[in-house]
Scaffold this active site. Structure first.
Site, short mmCIF file in Angstrom:
data_model
loop_
_atom_site.label_atom_id
_atom_site.label_comp_id
_atom_site.label_asym_id
_atom_site.label_seq_id
_atom_site.Cartn_x
_atom_site.Cartn_y
_atom_site.Cartn_z
N GLY A 35 13.12 -5.68 16.92
CA GLY A 35 12.03 -6.60 16.56
C GLY A 35 11.81 -7.64 17.63
N VAL A 37 12.61 -11.12 17.88
CA VAL A 37 13.78 -11.91 18.31
C VAL A 37 14.92 -10.98 18.73
CG1 VAL A 37 15.54 -13.57 17.58
CG2 VAL A 37 13.18 -13.84 16.78
N ASN A 57 15.00 -0.05 11.45
CA ASN A 57 14.24 1.01 10.77
C ASN A 57 12.80 1.08 11.28
OD1 ASN A 57 12.96 -1.16 9.61
ND2 ASN A 57 13.20 -0.49 7.49
N PHE A 59 10.31 -0.87 10.94
CA PHE A 59 9.22 -1.30 10.04
C PHE A 59 8.26 -2.22 10.79
CE2 PHE A 59 7.96 -4.52 6.63
CZ PHE A 59 6.78 -3.85 6.33
N LYS A 114 15.10 -6.57 -1.34
CA LYS A 114 16.21 -5.62 -1.24
C LYS A 114 16.85 -5.69 0.16
CE LYS A 114 15.90 -1.20 -2.85
NZ LYS A 114 15.14 0.04 -3.12
N ARG A 129 35.19 -4.84 6.52
CA ARG A 129 36.02 -3.69 6.87
C ARG A 129 36.54 -3.78 8.30
NH1 ARG A 129 35.60 1.01 9.18
NH2 ARG A 129 33.39 0.85 9.61
N TYR A 168 10.80 -13.50 0.23
CA TYR A 168 11.41 -13.86 1.51
C TYR A 168 12.30 -15.09 1.36
CZ TYR A 168 11.69 -14.96 6.52
OH TYR A 168 12.13 -15.24 7.80
N ARG A 209 1.07 -14.52 12.31
CA ARG A 209 1.67 -15.84 12.53
C ARG A 209 0.75 -16.63 13.46
NH1 ARG A 209 8.14 -14.77 13.05
NH2 ARG A 209 7.65 -12.63 13.50
N1 NAD Z 1 10.52 -15.44 14.34
C1 NAD Z 1 10.64 -16.49 13.59
O1 NAD Z 1 9.90 -17.47 13.74
C2 NAD Z 1 11.71 -16.55 12.53
C3 NAD Z 1 11.81 -17.70 11.75
C4 NAD Z 1 12.79 -17.75 10.77
C5 NAD Z 1 13.66 -16.70 10.58
N2 NAD Z 1 13.54 -15.59 11.35
C6 NAD Z 1 14.48 -14.49 11.08
O2 NAD Z 1 14.88 -13.85 12.27
C7 NAD Z 1 14.99 -12.44 12.07
C8 NAD Z 1 14.16 -11.71 13.11
O3 NAD Z 1 12.80 -12.11 12.97
P1 NAD Z 1 11.65 -11.58 13.95
O4 NAD Z 1 10.69 -12.69 14.14
O5 NAD Z 1 12.25 -10.92 15.12
O6 NAD Z 1 10.95 -10.52 13.00
P2 NAD Z 1 10.53 -9.01 13.29
O7 NAD Z 1 9.77 -8.55 12.10
O8 NAD Z 1 9.90 -8.90 14.64
O9 NAD Z 1 11.95 -8.30 13.36
C9 NAD Z 1 12.64 -7.82 12.24
C10 NAD Z 1 13.24 -6.48 12.62
O10 NAD Z 1 13.98 -5.98 11.51
C11 NAD Z 1 13.62 -4.61 11.30
N3 NAD Z 1 13.82 -4.33 9.88
C12 NAD Z 1 13.13 -4.81 8.81
N4 NAD Z 1 13.63 -4.32 7.66
C13 NAD Z 1 14.68 -3.53 8.01
C14 NAD Z 1 15.59 -2.73 7.27
N5 NAD Z 1 15.53 -2.65 5.94
N6 NAD Z 1 16.53 -2.02 7.97
C15 NAD Z 1 16.60 -2.09 9.32
N7 NAD Z 1 15.75 -2.81 10.07
C16 NAD Z 1 14.80 -3.53 9.41
C17 NAD Z 1 12.17 -4.52 11.73
O11 NAD Z 1 11.74 -3.21 12.03
C18 NAD Z 1 12.18 -5.43 12.96
O12 NAD Z 1 12.55 -4.73 14.11
C19 NAD Z 1 14.56 -12.17 10.63
O13 NAD Z 1 15.70 -12.04 9.81
C20 NAD Z 1 13.78 -13.41 10.25
O14 NAD Z 1 13.85 -13.69 8.87
C21 NAD Z 1 12.59 -15.49 12.31
#
Ligand code: NAD
Length: 343
Positions: A35, A37, A57, A59, A114, A129, A168, A209
Site C-alpha cells: 500500500g 505507507v 491482498n 485490495f 474483520k 508464536r 474503521y 483523501r
Molecule cells: N495514510 C494515512 O494518512 C493513515 C492515517 C492513519 C492510519 N493509517 C494506517 O496506516 C496503514 C496503512 O495505510 P495506507 O495509507 O498505506 O493505506 P493503503 O490503503 O494504501 O494500504 C493498506 C494496505 O493494506 C492492504 N490490505 C487491506 N486489507 C487487507 C487484508 N485484509 N489483508 C492483507 N492486506 C490488506 C491493502 O491492499 C493495502 O496495500 C493502515 O493500517 C491505516 O489505517 C494511515
C-alpha cells in the site's frame, strides 16, 4: 586440499562443504506492505539491510508500488489476506494491512472491521508464536470528533460507534485493545503508533483523501473540491517523516501509543491554496456538502514522541507536495509542472 570453493575431501572420501558465513538479518514482516505507507516502509527496511516479507491482498495496494524491490534478495512478496492465519518465522511485525481512506473502508465495512479485528488477532497470534515484536498502525481516528485540542495520547476520544466511519474507527480501537491485551496476558513486546493524515507518492489516485484529490484535480485542470466551508483543519505529514517515526517506535524501548503526525495545522482552504501554488496556479476551487461525522479539527500533540524518541517531522507541506507531484503526473499520464527550485 581445498578446491576453489573452499570445499575439501575428508580422508574417508566424503566431501566437506565449507560453511557459508551466516548473514544475520532481521526478518521483518510488513502487512499491507504494497500500500501507500507500506511500500515506503518496505523500501526503507530493504535499504537498511533487513529481510523484508511484504504481505498484501492487493485490495488498495498494488504490485507496482513495490516493483522496484522485486529483484532484491532481501525482499519477498506474498499475496495473502490477514483475515486468514499465516505461518512465518519473523523477528518484527509491522501491521499495516487495512484500507485507510473513507472511500475504501466504507466500500465493504464488515470486511474492514474483520480486517482490523481478526487480521490484528492473527498477526498478534503470529507474534506470540515467534516471540516477534509487534507494531500496530493505529490512527488519529481513534479520537473521533475530538473534544480536546490538540489531541494527546491520554485523550480517550469521541467516537460515534454506530456511524458510517465506525467500521474503521472502532475497528482500530478494538485492534489497540487486543494489542495491549496480548501484552498484558502473554507478555508480548508491542508497539502502537497513532498515525495522523499522511501524504506522498504511491497514494491511490482514487482514494478520495484531500491531498490526493487536490493534487490530481490540479494536475488534470479540474476545480479543487472543498467539502463543507473549508474551515475544518487538518495536519499533513509527509510519508518519509512517518516511516522514520514508525521505525524509531519499533526499534525503541517504549510501547506507546505514540501520536505520529505533523502538528502544523492548515484549513482545507489554505491547503487548496498551497496546492494551487505548487501544482497549478490556474486551478479553480468549488465547494460541496460535507460528509457525515467529518471531524472539524484534528491536530496531534507530539510531545511524547519528541521527548521519548527524539522524533519530529522535518518535511514542510510545500516541499512534500512538490515531491509527490511527479509520481502523480506519471500515473495520471500528464506532464509534471515545473516546481520552483527543482530541476
Ligand atoms: N495514510 C494515512 O494518512 C493513515 C492515517 C492513519 C492510519 N493509517 C494506517 O496506516 C496503514 C496503512 O495505510 P495506507 O495509507 O498505506 O493505506 P493503503 O490503503 O494504501 O494500504 C493498506 C494496505 O493494506 C492492504 N490490505 C487491506 N486489507 C487487507 C487484508 N485484509 N489483508 C492483507 N492486506 C490488506 C491493502 O491492499 C493495502 O496495500 C493502515 O493500517 C491505516 O489505517 C494511515
Amino acid at each position: 586440499m581445498a578446491d576453489s570453493n573452499g570445499n575439501s575431501k575428508h580422508e574417508n572420501g566424503e566431501t566437506k562443504i565449507k560453511a557459508k558465513p551466516r548473514i544475520e538479518r532481521n526478518r521483518v514482516l510488513v502487512t499491507g506492505g504494497a500500500g501507500f505507507v507500506g511500500s515506503h516502509l518496505c523500501t526503507y527496511l530493504v535499504e537498511r539491510g533487513d529481510h523484508v516479507i511484504c504481505v498484501d491482498n492487493f485490495f488498495t495496494g498494488s504490485k507496482e508500488n513495490v516493483a522496484h524491490l522485486l529483484g532484491k534478495t532481501n525482499f519477498e512478496l506474498i499475496r495473502h489476506d490477514v483475515v486468514e492465519k499465516l505461518l512465518l518465522e519473523v523477528d518484527q511485525i509491522y501491521h499495516l494491512a487495512c484500507p485507510a481512506s473513507p472511500v475504501h473502508y466504507k466500500y465493504n465495512p464488515i470486511k474492514t472491521i474483520k480486517t482490523s479485528f481478526i487480521g490484528t488477532m492473527n498477526m498478534l497470534g503470529l507474534a506470540k508464536r515467534t516471540r516477534a515484536r509487534f507494531l500496530l498502525t493505529s490512527t488519529s481516528e481513534v479520537y473521533g470528533d475530538p473534544l480536546e485540542h490538540p489531541q494527546t495520547e491520554g485523550y480517550w476520544g469521541n467516537v460515534n460507534c454506530i456511524g458510517e466511519r465506525s467500521c474503521y474507527d472502532e475497528g482500530k480501537r478494538a485492534a489497540e485493545c487486543l494489542t495491549f491485551d496480548y501484552q498484558r496476558e502473554h507478555n508480548l513486546e508491542v508497539r502502537v503508533v497513532r498515525i495522523f493524515n499522511t501524504y506522498g507518492p504511491h497514494m491511490a489516485l482514487d482514494d478520495g483523501r484531500v491531498v490526493s484529490n487536490f493534487v490530481a484535480q490540479a494536475l488534470t485542470g479540474q476545480p479543487l473540491t472543498i467539502y463543507g466551508d473549508g474551515q475544518q483543519t487538518r495536519s499533513f505529514q509527509y510519508v518519509s517523516d512517518l516511516v522514520e517515526g514508525m521505525v524509531r517506535v519499533m526499534d525503541g524501548p517504549y510501547t506507546g501509543p505514540f501520536n505520529i503526525g505533523n502538528p502544523t495545522e492548515f484549513t482545507m482552504l489554505e491547503l487548496a491554496q498551497v496546492v494551487k501554488e505548487v501544482v497549478n496556479p490556474d486551478a479553480q476551487i468549488v465547494y460541496k456538502e460535507n460528509t457525515a461525522d467529518d471531524p472539524s479539527r484534528r491536530k496531534p500533540d507530539i510531545s511524547k514522541a519528541k521527548k521519548a524518541l527524539g522524533w519530529e517531522p522535518k518535511v514542510a507541506l510545500r516541499e512534500g507536495l512538490s515531491r509527490m507531484v511527479s509520481d502523480f503526473a506519471k500515473r495520471l499520464g500528464v506532464e509534471a509542472p515545473k516546481v520552483p527550485g527543482r530541476a
